[in-house]
Design a protein around this motif. Structure first.
Motif: not given
Length: 243
Positions: A132-136, A156-159
């Motif tokens: 739910g957090h970090g860098r993809l 992905l980034v919205g949720r």
């Protein structure tokens, strides 16, 4: 693209390779229709006869005589035809195919089946979603290949509190999406590679990556890794290679 340009990613991919693994199926007869899936991976393939119904069979993945895990025959259908949708509900996140690729981490694969390759990439994205957090990070070779995945990354980034970094040769202009940064591969440093990596949000146990190189038209040679040092080096390279 020159061999020198692709060298760093090939080196990282090669470092991700682990010891050889063996997949053993158990049941009355070999599961012949499963062999094309398993043959995509550089593994030993064995079968052991058991006098049980075919539906009660299973497979195991082992390394150096140690069993890493198993998958029941009831889930073999998904191995043959994996779901490529990213599951959003925690209650529906079980995936036999992702279980398989997790067990085969560090094993080279050669895939010309885009569905299986996309399902392999989904393992990384799903781990990022769970955290739910970090860098993809995602390199789609060309940005036009990202077009079909824009809704996935928007969601992905919205949720979550994830931040996504998308790479590709600039043959298409993606829409602006908050928390998705597009990095142009103007020098074609990544053009042969499909890479998906998650930095684990600082947790070594959550770091993971798929590094796949298109070594023939629509055929990819790659590896899935959970080695935190390899993932750190990969994401550092991606941060440095494109603006």
């Amino acid at each position: 693209m020159t061999a020198d340009q692709s060298g760093p990613l090939r080196d990282v991919r090669d470092r991700a390779r682990g010891p050889g693994k063996t997949v053993t199926t158990f049941g009355p007869d070999p599961y012949a229709d499963l062999k094309p899936v398993l043959a995509q991976f550089d593994v030993g393939l064995d079968h052991e006869f058991l006098p049980i119904p075919e539906s009660e069979g299973y497979l195991t993945v082992s390394v150096e005589g140690r069993t890493l895990g198993s998958i029941s025959a009831a889930a073999f259908g998904e191995l043959r035809d994996p779901d490529t949708e990213l599951p959003w509900d925690a209650a529906t996140r079980e995936s036999a195919y992702r279980d398989l690729v997790q067990l085969l981490a560090g094993t080279t694969f050669v895939m010309d089946d885009r569905r299986h390759l996309l399902a392999t990439a989904r393992e990384i994205e799903d781990r990022a979603l769970r955290r739910g957090h970090g860098r993809l990070y995602a390199s789609f070779q060309s940005l036009s290949a990202f077009r079909a995945q824009v809704p996935v990354y928007e969601r992905l980034v919205g949720r979550t509190d994830l931040r996504a970094f998308v790479y590709g040769a600039p043959d298409w202009e993606p829409p602006d999406v908050e928390h998705v940064t597009v990095r142009l591969d103007d020098a074609d440093d990544l053009v042969a590679f499909w890479v998906v990596a998650f930095d684990g949000a600082g947790d070594d146990d959550a770091k993971c990556a798929m590094i796949a190189e298109e070594t023939a038209p629509d055929e990819y040679t790659g590896v899935l890794t959970y080695d935190p040092e390899v993932v750190d080096d990969l994401t550092a390279y991606l941060d440095a290679v494109a603006a």
